[in-house]
Design an enzyme around this catalytic site. Structure first.
Site, PDB file in Angstrom:
ATOM      1  N   HIS A 194      33.294  37.755  37.605  1.00  0.00           N
ATOM      2  CA  HIS A 194      34.758  37.618  37.546  1.00  0.00           C
ATOM      3  C   HIS A 194      35.262  37.354  36.119  1.00  0.00           C
ATOM      4  CE1 HIS A 194      34.337  33.130  37.927  1.00  0.00           C
ATOM      5  NE2 HIS A 194      35.402  33.183  37.165  1.00  0.00           N
ATOM      6  N   ASP A 239      29.219  37.348  42.633  1.00  0.00           N
ATOM      7  CA  ASP A 239      29.815  36.987  41.346  1.00  0.00           C
ATOM      8  C   ASP A 239      28.703  36.818  40.303  1.00  0.00           C
ATOM      9  OD1 ASP A 239      31.689  36.388  39.512  1.00  0.00           O
ATOM     10  OD2 ASP A 239      32.195  34.400  40.297  1.00  0.00           O
ATOM     11  N   SER A 336      32.969  28.890  34.228  1.00  0.00           N
ATOM     12  CA  SER A 336      32.423  30.028  34.967  1.00  0.00           C
ATOM     13  C   SER A 336      31.368  30.769  34.178  1.00  0.00           C
ATOM     14  CB  SER A 336      33.526  31.020  35.300  1.00  0.00           C
ATOM     15  OG  SER A 336      34.197  30.578  36.432  1.00  0.00           O
ATOM     16  N   GLY A 337      30.397  31.297  34.903  1.00  0.00           N
ATOM     17  CA  GLY A 337      29.344  32.078  34.257  1.00  0.00           C
ATOM     18  C   GLY A 337      28.210  31.212  33.756  1.00  0.00           C
TER      19      GLY A 337
HETATM   20  N1  ARG Z   1      36.564  30.190  38.362  1.00  0.00           N
HETATM   21  C1  ARG Z   1      36.406  29.209  37.362  1.00  0.00           C
HETATM   22  C2  ARG Z   1      36.235  29.873  35.992  1.00  0.00           C
HETATM   23  O1  ARG Z   1      36.575  31.025  35.878  1.00  0.00           O
HETATM   24  C3  ARG Z   1      35.337  28.226  37.692  1.00  0.00           C
HETATM   25  C4  ARG Z   1      35.759  27.361  38.781  1.00  0.00           C
HETATM   26  C5  ARG Z   1      34.774  26.391  39.207  1.00  0.00           C
HETATM   27  N2  ARG Z   1      35.466  25.490  40.048  1.00  0.00           N
HETATM   28  C6  ARG Z   1      34.945  24.411  40.580  1.00  0.00           C
HETATM   29  N3  ARG Z   1      35.707  23.625  41.276  1.00  0.00           N
HETATM   30  N4  ARG Z   1      33.697  24.119  40.385  1.00  0.00           N
HETATM   31  O2  ARG Z   1      35.940  29.264  34.997  1.00  0.00           O
END
Ligand code: ARG
Length: 386
Positions: A194, A239, A336-337
């Site tokens: 993503h 993902d 993320s990642g």
């Molecule tokens: N989707 C988020 C990003 O793009 C990460 C979210 C992780 N959320 C969580 N509550 N652990 O960085």
């Protein structure tokens, strides 16, 4: 009285000899024009660079015939440049492929596999050797992975050092941090799919390795980006992405790979894990942390995570929940990642920071891509590239 002083000067004596220039005059005559020229040059170059930056941000240059097209038309699935170079360097879909056990293996093969498996298990406990498992396939070309110079000690959103997590990288678009990622080997970075949803053009993506600070450390050009074709109705699924670097990384104390987990790695609830990232330290009005942060979390039972008051069945078996039950410690936007890590003999990347409702709320922990579910995909992508 001095007899000489009153004498009129002889005409020879008044020959107007050229007075030597004072340093100030020299500076005015020579220095000022040089400085003026240099300054104008600098201004012209700065303006040119600025114009190029602005153009680069919003436009893409097609060659033959030379013309600009808006950036949003790059990698949109339609050829806008005559020779199609706007669709050449884009994030690639790499299909997941059929599940590995499609054909029942012959008795002989099954026997051989069991033998190899036992051998690997004994190696694994021998500690000094780590067999490299990639999905169901075994490769004996091993890389020392998952070793760091420093053990993490502090629990909960604390400052981290790159000595502890030398595989952590920042994945950036136009110099802006978007996601974390983990080094698997000199060419490959594991991250989340993503991260690339908004920008599919590979050339503006860069990877920064070797520092716990977000700013000024070497940025590495990206050659290719692979994601799994995914069902747009379940965007949270699959993902996972692999980034291939243009040039191989040189490993050092601060740049090293992390191990992939074994395909049979089991992580029962409450298994202690670590997460790291530069992401938001608060859910709302947060901003990226300039220094890398680390936190200790644990595996949370999927059934608990899928409960009515939590994710209501959204967490599939290819995902993994981790956090702390009472909340307060979690990954967040910008993490993320990055890796969710488990330490056995070495550090392994068992999860990829993926999603969650808010950050750190009680009952809604972070959800991670379960890496063991994609070992075959990782193996196939790497094998497909020379
Ligand atoms: N989707 C988020 C990003 O793009 C990460 C979210 C992780 N959320 C969580 N509550 N652990 O960085």
């Amino acid at each position: 009285m001095d007899p000489d002083s009153d004498q009129p000067l002889d005409s020879f004596d008044v020959t107007p000899l050229r007075k030597p220039r004072t340093p100030l005059e020299t500076f005015k005559k020579v220095g000022v024009p040089i400085i003026a020229t240099l300054l104008s040059l600098a201004i012209i170059i700065t303006v040119a660079v600025l114009i190029k930056e602005i153009l680069d941000k919003s436009y893409f240059l097609c060659g033959q015939p030379l013309h600009f097209i808006p950036r949003r038309q790059v990698c949109d699935g339609e050829q806008d440049c005559a020779s199609g170079e706007d669709e050449l360097h884009c994030v690639k879909n790499f299909p997941e492929g059929p599940p590995v056990t499609a054909n029942p293996p012959s008795e002989l093969w099954r026997l051989a596999q069991t033998k190899i498996w036992m051998l690997l298990k004994s190696w694994r406990t021998a500690r000094s050797f780590r067999p490299c498992l990639s999905g169901s396939l075994v490769s004996l070309h091993c890389l020392a992975c998952g070793e760091s110079l420093k053990a993490p000690r502090v629990v909960g959103g604390e400052k981290a050092s790159v000595d502890s997590w030398p595989w952590q990288v920042s994945i950036q678009y136009n110099k802006q941090h978007i996601c974390g990622g983990s080094i698997l080997d000199p060419h490959w970075i594991l991250t989340a799919a993503h991260c690339f949803r908004k920008h599919l053009d590979v050339s503006n993506w860069k990877v920064r390795a070797g520092s716990d600070k977000l700013g000024n450390f070497p940025s590495l050009p990206v050659a290719k980006i692979f994601i799994i074709e995914h069902n747009t109705t379940y965007p949270k699924e699959k993902d996972i992405a692999l980034v291939k670097l243009q040039f191989p990384l040189t490993f050092s104390g601060t740049v090293r790979p992390i191990c992939l987990p074994f395909s049979d790695e089991k992580l029962p609830p409450a298994t202690p894990l670590w997460v790291i990232g530069w992401g938001f330290t608060e859910q709302d009005g947060g901003k990226m942390s300039d220094t890398l942060l680390q936190a200790s979390v644990q595996v949370i039972d999927s059934a608990r995570c899928n409960a009515e008051d939590a994710y209501q069945g959204e967490v599939t078996e290819k995902m993994l929940c981790a956090g702390v039950l009472e909340g307060g410690v979690d990954t967040c936007q910008g993490d993320s990642g990055g890796p969710l890590m488990y330490h056995s003999d070495q550090w392994q990347v068992v999860g990829i920071v993926s999603w969650g409702h808010g950050c750190g709320g009680p009952g809604t922990p972070g959800v991670y891509t379960r890496v063991t579910a994609f070992l075959n995909w990782i193996y196939s992508v790497r094998k497909s590239e020379p």
